[in-house]
Design a protein around this motif. Structure first.
Motif, short mmCIF file in Angstrom:
data_model
loop_
_atom_site.label_atom_id
_atom_site.label_comp_id
_atom_site.label_asym_id
_atom_site.label_seq_id
_atom_site.Cartn_x
_atom_site.Cartn_y
_atom_site.Cartn_z
N LEU A 1 0.83 -1.21 0.00
CA LEU A 1 0.00 0.00 0.00
C LEU A 1 0.87 1.26 0.00
O LEU A 1 0.51 2.26 -0.63
N ILE A 2 1.99 1.22 0.71
CA ILE A 2 2.90 2.38 0.71
C ILE A 2 3.45 2.62 -0.70
O ILE A 2 3.48 3.76 -1.17
N LEU A 3 3.85 1.54 -1.38
CA LEU A 3 4.39 1.70 -2.73
C LEU A 3 3.33 2.18 -3.71
O LEU A 3 3.64 2.90 -4.66
N ILE A 4 2.09 1.77 -3.50
CA ILE A 4 1.01 2.21 -4.39
C ILE A 4 0.84 3.72 -4.33
O ILE A 4 0.51 4.36 -5.35
N TYR A 5 1.10 4.32 -3.17
CA TYR A 5 0.91 5.77 -3.01
C TYR A 5 2.13 6.57 -3.47
O TYR A 5 2.12 7.79 -3.40
N PHE A 6 3.18 5.87 -3.93
CA PHE A 6 4.30 6.60 -4.51
C PHE A 6 3.87 7.24 -5.83
O PHE A 6 3.00 6.72 -6.52
N PRO A 7 4.50 8.37 -6.23
CA PRO A 7 4.12 9.01 -7.49
C PRO A 7 4.31 8.07 -8.68
O PRO A 7 5.40 7.54 -8.90
N LYS A 8 3.22 7.83 -9.39
CA LYS A 8 3.21 7.00 -10.60
C LYS A 8 3.73 5.59 -10.34
O LYS A 8 4.23 4.92 -11.25
N ASN A 9 3.62 5.12 -9.10
CA ASN A 9 4.03 3.76 -8.76
C ASN A 9 5.45 3.44 -9.22
O ASN A 9 5.76 2.34 -9.66
N LEU A 10 6.32 4.44 -9.11
CA LEU A 10 7.74 4.28 -9.47
C LEU A 10 7.92 3.90 -10.94
O LEU A 10 8.97 3.37 -11.32
N ASN A 11 6.89 4.15 -11.77
CA ASN A 11 6.93 3.83 -13.21
C ASN A 11 7.18 2.35 -13.47
O ASN A 11 7.74 1.97 -14.51
N LEU A 12 6.79 1.49 -12.54
CA LEU A 12 7.01 0.06 -12.72
C LEU A 12 6.15 -0.52 -13.84
O LEU A 12 6.52 -1.53 -14.44
N SER A 13 5.02 0.12 -14.11
CA SER A 13 4.14 -0.42 -15.15
C SER A 13 4.74 -0.31 -16.55
O SER A 13 4.26 -0.95 -17.48
N SER A 14 5.78 0.51 -16.71
CA SER A 14 6.44 0.65 -18.01
C SER A 14 7.69 -0.21 -18.13
O SER A 14 8.34 -0.19 -19.18
N ARG A 15 8.04 -0.94 -17.09
CA ARG A 15 9.24 -1.77 -17.12
C ARG A 15 8.98 -3.04 -17.92
O ARG A 15 7.96 -3.72 -17.72
N PRO A 16 9.88 -3.42 -18.85
CA PRO A 16 9.68 -4.65 -19.63
C PRO A 16 9.78 -5.91 -18.78
O PRO A 16 9.28 -6.96 -19.19
N GLU A 17 10.44 -5.82 -17.63
CA GLU A 17 10.51 -6.99 -16.75
C GLU A 17 9.18 -7.26 -16.05
O GLU A 17 8.92 -8.38 -15.62
N VAL A 18 8.34 -6.24 -15.94
CA VAL A 18 7.08 -6.35 -15.21
C VAL A 18 5.90 -6.51 -16.15
O VAL A 18 5.04 -7.39 -15.97
N SER A 19 5.84 -5.68 -17.17
CA SER A 19 4.70 -5.67 -18.10
C SER A 19 5.13 -6.26 -19.44
O SER A 19 6.14 -5.85 -20.02
N THR A 20 4.35 -7.18 -19.92
CA THR A 20 4.55 -7.77 -21.24
C THR A 20 3.31 -7.47 -22.08
O THR A 20 2.31 -6.98 -21.56
N PRO A 21 3.35 -7.76 -23.37
CA PRO A 21 2.14 -7.55 -24.19
C PRO A 21 0.92 -8.30 -23.69
O PRO A 21 -0.21 -7.94 -24.02
N LEU A 22 1.12 -9.33 -22.86
CA LEU A 22 0.00 -10.12 -22.36
C LEU A 22 -0.45 -9.69 -20.98
O LEU A 22 -1.58 -9.98 -20.57
N THR A 23 0.42 -9.01 -20.23
CA THR A 23 0.08 -8.65 -18.84
C THR A 23 0.06 -7.14 -18.60
O THR A 23 -0.13 -6.71 -17.46
#
Length: 459
Positions: A25-47
């Motif tokens: 929950l603490i990380l969720i409230y960080f600005p833009k979630n630390l831009n993790l959603s744009s990382r290729p290790e985290v997000s793929t075309p399927l996820t």
């Protein structure tokens, strides 16, 4: 004293669970979630969350969600999670509701892992009892494998990153764990539902049908009947109550029936959802077809994107067959050797798929590393544990650095990032090889204890 230890252990477990949720929950409230959603290790075309939002926007605009080659997930995800991509709560972080769903999915998965681990440990102790080996382990301390596995899954940085990074991996992992939990608990409709949903979302969990069949037919931990007979050949009469149950087909038939029911129900829902946009054929072509043909060569922590970016187009179809059939070739030998440990067989299958799938992410690693905790007692003598730990830490730190040098700073090239992907694949190979070797050594140790007792009895 024993009850006090269990109570303290239970309190410690729930403290860690609460701490892991608060940390998310603490990380969720960080600005833009630390831009993790744009990382290729985290997000793929399927996820990818962004692709899910794009597909939902297309559907709301009366267009096919698969138009433009952005969205390649299940249409059910659009119906269930799509509305969360546009809902906002004033004064709260964007996509807070979607993040909370991921947190709940992680918590549910951890509780299912814990319950399954407890079932496995009970079956393991029952196996030792049937072989009269309980006294052999009384001196050694048995860890609660369910608690260990659940905490590994919840506190794993890969799990946290996948959750905070707005990936759909927590939902996919929950479906896989639900399948294994249902099979271990003999809840056949639940096991069939989990397997159908997991296969529908990611395709690769389809090979888990073999461990599930062994789980339903033999049980979670069934020692070979030959080992039991060898132990009791010194006695005149066999104790039938301790004899391991043989393989039964009745649960398998029930599982097949419920699988058919859930599959038909799922396809009907998908057909209704895509009635105006090409129907089921459009879904199969844009999901399973996309996975098998490796159309998107965007960088990820796998090795297929680089290989197919370099291979000649003439040989592309040949190597597609080679890579995908490679997974199928491994299924049968492992099933023959580990059929008496179906949950460990499922762990090995999941690890191999995470290594060879077309679009892997850290969410896949979070799943198999969590399941590894189920076997903390059996794999206590596994070699290269420190090497593997340091390797995973090193890859986790170097991968973002190499990607930054290549994409943003321009001081590197694709080989920089691909090198970390190769190391990551090698680490998974070492984990599978050493893990299987340690499990077989553990079984061999039990066999030696039995033969030692037999020699003592004869002398």
């Amino acid at each position: 004293m024993e009850k006090l230890k269990k109570k303290i252990g239970s309190l410690s477990f729930w403290n860690w669970v609460i701490a892991s949720i608060i940390f998310r929950l603490i990380l969720i409230y960080f600005p833009k979630n630390l831009n993790l959603s744009s990382r290729p290790e985290v997000s793929t075309p399927l996820t990818s969350f962004r692709r899910l939002a794009e597909g939902y926007w297309l559907k709301q605009s009366s267009m096919s969600p698969y138009a433009g080659s952005m969205f390649h997930g299940s249409p059910l995800l659009l119906s269930l999670l799509g509305p969360l991509t546009v809902k906002r709560i004033e004064g709260q972080p964007n996509h807070l509701l979607y993040s909370l769903v991921s947190v709940i999915a992680d918590l549910v998965s951890a509780m299912l892992i814990r319950a399954t681990g407890q079932n496995l440990q009970f079956a393991y102790l029952r196996t030792l009892g049937s072989l009269d080996l309980v006294k052999q382990i009384e001196g050694s301390e048995l860890r609660s494998s369910g608690d260990v596995a659940a905490l590994i899954y919840l506190c794993n940085p890969f799990t946290i990153v996948a959750c905070v990074g707005l990936s759909t991996s927590p939902i996919e992992n929950m479906a896989v764990i639900l399948c294994l939990y249902g099979a271990c608990s003999r809840l056949i409709p639940l096991a069939a539902f989990g397997w159908v949903i997991a296969t529908h979302l990611s395709l690769y969990p389809a090979i888990l049908i073999i461990p599930v069949i062994f789980l339903l037919g033999c049980g979670p931990d069934a020692p070979p009947r030959k080992l039991f007979l060898q132990r009791h050949q010194q006695k005149g009469v066999l104790n039938e109550s301790k004899l391991p149950p043989g393989f039964t087909w009745r649960p398998i038939i029930h599982f097949a029936f419920w699988t058919l029911v859930w599959s038909v129900y799922l396809l009907v829902l998908c057909g209704i959802s895509l009635k105006q946009f090409g129907g089921l054929w459009e879904m199969f072509k844009s999901t399973y077809g996309f996975i098998l043909t490796v159309e998107d060569l965007s960088p990820n922590i796998g090795v297929l994107w680089y290989f197919f970016a370099e291979v000649f187009e003439f040989f592309r179809n040949f190597f597609l067959i080679v890579f995908h059939v490679n997974i199928l070739f491994i299924i049968l030998p492992l099933a023959i050797r580990l059929h008496h440990r179906p949950c460990y067989l499922a762990f090995v299958y999941i690890t191999i798929c995470s290594m060879l799938k077309s679009h892997p992410s850290v969410g896949d690693s979070a799943l198999y590393l969590g399941l590894l905790g189920w076997f903390v007692n059996e794999l206590s003598d596994m070699q290269f544990s420190l090497f593997l730990f340091c390797g995973y830490v090193g890859v986790s730190l170097l991968s973002p650095v190499m990607h930054n040098l290549w994409i943003w700073r321009g001081t590197g090239n694709a080989n920089f990032y691909f090198a970390t992907a190769m190391v990551y694949a090698c680490l998974q190979i070492v984990l599978v090889v050493e893990g299987v070797s340690a499990m077989l050594n553990h079984d061999r140790k039990l066999r030696h204890l039995i033969t030692g007792k037999l020699h003592e009895a004869k002398s």
